[in-house]
Design a protein around this motif. Structure first.
Motif, mmCIF file in Angstrom:
data_model
loop_
_atom_site.group_PDB
_atom_site.id
_atom_site.type_symbol
_atom_site.label_atom_id
_atom_site.label_comp_id
_atom_site.label_asym_id
_atom_site.label_seq_id
_atom_site.Cartn_x
_atom_site.Cartn_y
_atom_site.Cartn_z
ATOM 1 N N ASP A 68 46.796 63.035 16.325
ATOM 2 C CA ASP A 68 45.757 62.381 17.126
ATOM 3 C C ASP A 68 45.172 61.224 16.328
ATOM 4 O OD1 ASP A 68 43.442 61.618 18.501
ATOM 5 O OD2 ASP A 68 42.865 63.678 18.983
ATOM 6 N N ALA A 69 45.687 60.021 16.574
ATOM 7 C CA ALA A 69 45.252 58.848 15.811
ATOM 8 C C ALA A 69 43.783 58.518 16.051
ATOM 9 C CB ALA A 69 46.127 57.645 16.156
ATOM 10 N N ASP A 70 43.293 58.725 17.260
ATOM 11 C CA ASP A 70 41.895 58.416 17.559
ATOM 12 C C ASP A 70 40.945 59.296 16.749
ATOM 13 O OD1 ASP A 70 41.626 56.562 20.290
ATOM 14 O OD2 ASP A 70 43.532 57.603 20.073
ATOM 15 N N ALA A 71 41.200 60.588 16.740
ATOM 16 C CA ALA A 71 40.344 61.513 15.980
ATOM 17 C C ALA A 71 40.442 61.221 14.487
ATOM 18 C CB ALA A 71 40.735 62.959 16.278
ATOM 19 N N HIS A 72 41.643 60.911 14.030
ATOM 20 C CA HIS A 72 41.843 60.614 12.609
ATOM 21 C C HIS A 72 41.088 59.349 12.223
ATOM 22 C CE1 HIS A 72 43.911 59.981 8.801
ATOM 23 N NE2 HIS A 72 44.248 61.254 8.868
ATOM 24 N N HIS A 73 41.167 58.329 13.060
ATOM 25 C CA HIS A 73 40.451 57.068 12.848
ATOM 26 C C HIS A 73 38.947 57.309 12.759
ATOM 27 C CE1 HIS A 73 38.182 53.688 14.628
ATOM 28 N NE2 HIS A 73 38.979 52.932 13.897
ATOM 29 N N ASP A 74 38.413 58.084 13.704
ATOM 30 C CA ASP A 74 36.974 58.348 13.730
ATOM 31 C C ASP A 74 36.534 59.083 12.468
ATOM 32 O OD1 ASP A 74 37.014 57.101 16.174
ATOM 33 O OD2 ASP A 74 36.812 58.959 17.337
ATOM 34 N N ARG A 75 37.319 60.024 12.017
ATOM 35 C CA ARG A 75 37.004 60.763 10.788
ATOM 36 C C ARG A 75 37.004 59.827 9.586
ATOM 37 N NH1 ARG A 75 40.304 65.984 8.391
ATOM 38 N NH2 ARG A 75 39.394 65.890 6.310
ATOM 39 N N ALA A 76 38.024 58.963 9.495
ATOM 40 C CA ALA A 76 38.115 58.032 8.366
ATOM 41 C C ALA A 76 36.925 57.084 8.347
ATOM 42 C CB ALA A 76 39.426 57.241 8.453
ATOM 43 N N ARG A 77 36.570 56.537 9.501
ATOM 44 C CA ARG A 77 35.436 55.612 9.584
ATOM 45 C C ARG A 77 34.141 56.318 9.178
ATOM 46 N NH1 ARG A 77 34.476 50.679 12.100
ATOM 47 N NH2 ARG A 77 36.478 50.801 13.150
ATOM 48 N N ALA A 78 33.948 57.534 9.660
ATOM 49 C CA ALA A 78 32.736 58.295 9.340
ATOM 50 C C ALA A 78 32.630 58.579 7.846
ATOM 51 C CB ALA A 78 32.713 59.598 10.143
ATOM 52 N N ALA A 79 33.788 58.706 7.190
ATOM 53 C CA ALA A 79 33.799 58.983 5.750
ATOM 54 C C ALA A 79 33.670 57.714 4.914
ATOM 55 C CB ALA A 79 35.085 59.724 5.375
ATOM 56 N N GLY A 80 33.590 56.548 5.578
ATOM 57 C CA GLY A 80 33.387 55.302 4.858
ATOM 58 C C GLY A 80 34.633 54.499 4.565
ATOM 59 N N ALA A 81 35.769 54.866 5.164
ATOM 60 C CA ALA A 81 36.989 54.087 4.942
ATOM 61 C C ALA A 81 36.810 52.693 5.546
ATOM 62 C CB ALA A 81 38.193 54.775 5.583
ATOM 63 N N ARG A 82 37.345 51.693 4.850
ATOM 64 C CA ARG A 82 37.313 50.317 5.373
ATOM 65 C C ARG A 82 38.520 50.152 6.293
ATOM 66 N NH1 ARG A 82 39.568 45.501 3.426
ATOM 67 N NH2 ARG A 82 40.081 46.501 1.434
ATOM 68 N N ILE A 83 38.239 50.030 7.585
ATOM 69 C CA ILE A 83 39.297 49.893 8.582
ATOM 70 C C ILE A 83 39.817 48.458 8.523
ATOM 71 C CG2 ILE A 83 39.908 50.092 11.022
ATOM 72 C CD1 ILE A 83 39.075 52.765 9.654
ATOM 73 N N THR A 84 41.108 48.298 8.258
ATOM 74 C CA THR A 84 41.696 46.962 8.133
ATOM 75 C C THR A 84 42.472 46.560 9.385
ATOM 76 O OG1 THR A 84 43.653 47.866 7.037
ATOM 77 C CG2 THR A 84 41.835 47.132 5.622
ATOM 78 N N MET A 85 42.796 47.519 10.244
ATOM 79 C CA MET A 85 43.393 47.253 11.553
ATOM 80 C C MET A 85 42.863 48.316 12.504
ATOM 81 S SD MET A 85 47.389 47.244 12.850
ATOM 82 C CE MET A 85 47.543 49.023 13.024
ATOM 83 N N GLU A 86 42.182 47.886 13.537
ATOM 84 C CA GLU A 86 41.629 48.829 14.504
ATOM 85 C C GLU A 86 42.750 49.545 15.252
ATOM 86 O OE1 GLU A 86 38.617 49.953 14.963
ATOM 87 O OE2 GLU A 86 37.696 48.595 13.505
ATOM 88 N N LEU A 87 42.414 50.622 15.921
ATOM 89 C CA LEU A 87 43.390 51.365 16.710
ATOM 90 C C LEU A 87 44.133 50.422 17.656
ATOM 91 C CD1 LEU A 87 41.322 54.532 17.508
ATOM 92 C CD2 LEU A 87 43.596 54.529 16.480
ATOM 93 N N THR A 88 45.447 50.532 17.635
ATOM 94 C CA THR A 88 46.292 49.649 18.427
ATOM 95 C C THR A 88 47.433 50.447 19.033
ATOM 96 O OG1 THR A 88 45.830 47.858 16.860
ATOM 97 C CG2 THR A 88 47.719 47.564 18.313
ATOM 98 N N ASP A 89 47.708 50.196 20.295
ATOM 99 C CA ASP A 89 48.891 50.765 20.933
ATOM 100 C C ASP A 89 50.043 49.816 20.661
ATOM 101 O OD1 ASP A 89 47.688 53.051 22.078
ATOM 102 O OD2 ASP A 89 46.844 51.812 23.666
ATOM 103 N N GLN A 90 51.038 50.290 19.933
ATOM 104 C CA GLN A 90 52.163 49.459 19.541
ATOM 105 C C GLN A 90 53.249 49.474 20.615
ATOM 106 O OE1 GLN A 90 51.920 47.526 17.155
ATOM 107 N NE2 GLN A 90 50.479 48.398 15.704
ATOM 108 N N PRO A 91 54.072 48.416 20.692
ATOM 109 C CA PRO A 91 55.125 48.363 21.711
ATOM 110 C C PRO A 91 56.191 49.441 21.535
ATOM 111 C CG PRO A 91 55.244 46.444 20.249
ATOM 112 C CD PRO A 91 53.994 47.188 19.898
ATOM 113 N N TYR A 92 56.276 50.032 20.339
ATOM 114 C CA TYR A 92 57.275 51.082 20.110
ATOM 115 C C TYR A 92 56.716 52.472 20.382
ATOM 116 C CZ TYR A 92 54.985 50.316 15.578
ATOM 117 O OH TYR A 92 54.067 50.098 14.587
ATOM 118 N N GLY A 93 55.527 52.525 21.036
ATOM 119 C CA GLY A 93 55.006 53.801 21.511
ATOM 120 C C GLY A 93 54.003 54.491 20.611
#
Length: 114
Positions: A68-93
């Motif tokens: 679950d990329a969304d939940a993982h992203h939210d956890r990382a952000r909450a822990a202070g990770a510097r997000i360098t590319m926001e969640l993206t739906d890639q053409p390869y699925g």
């Protein structure tokens, strides 16, 4: 989770040619963008995969496949990770994002599994 090493190259196509010729990796997949430039490749090393990306080299990174990329992203952000590319739906699925740790190592997380 599954972990894949990731290396960026200014010329990904040339890197594929070199790595297969010099080190015996086998081409697993090569993806080109709309301009025909190789922007992603996967090389097989036995049962393992090494991913290559087109871009400015900044040291290797690590791609981690998560359920679950969304939940993982939210956890990382909450822990202070510097997000360098926001969640993206890639053409390869894949749904994915990138982050840097406090020492500026690059981490990529997504649902893609080669």
């Amino acid at each position: 989770m599954k972990v894949y090493p990731l290396v960026r190259y200014r010329d990904c196509a040339a890197a594929v040619d070199f790595l297969t010729a010099a080190f015996g990796f086998e081409t697993h997949e090569v993806s080109k963008n709309d301009e025909g430039v190789v922007d992603h490749a996967e090389l097989r090393a036995g049962d393992d995969i090494i991913m290559l990306g087109q871009g400015v080299p900044g040291g290797p990174g690590v791609y981690v496949a998560v359920a679950d990329a969304d939940a993982h992203h939210d956890r990382a952000r909450a822990a202070g990770a510097r997000i360098t590319m926001e969640l993206t739906d890639q053409p390869y699925g894949s749904r994915e994002y990138a982050a840097a740790d406090p020492e500026d190592n690059f981490w990529f997380f997504g649902t893609y599994r080669p």
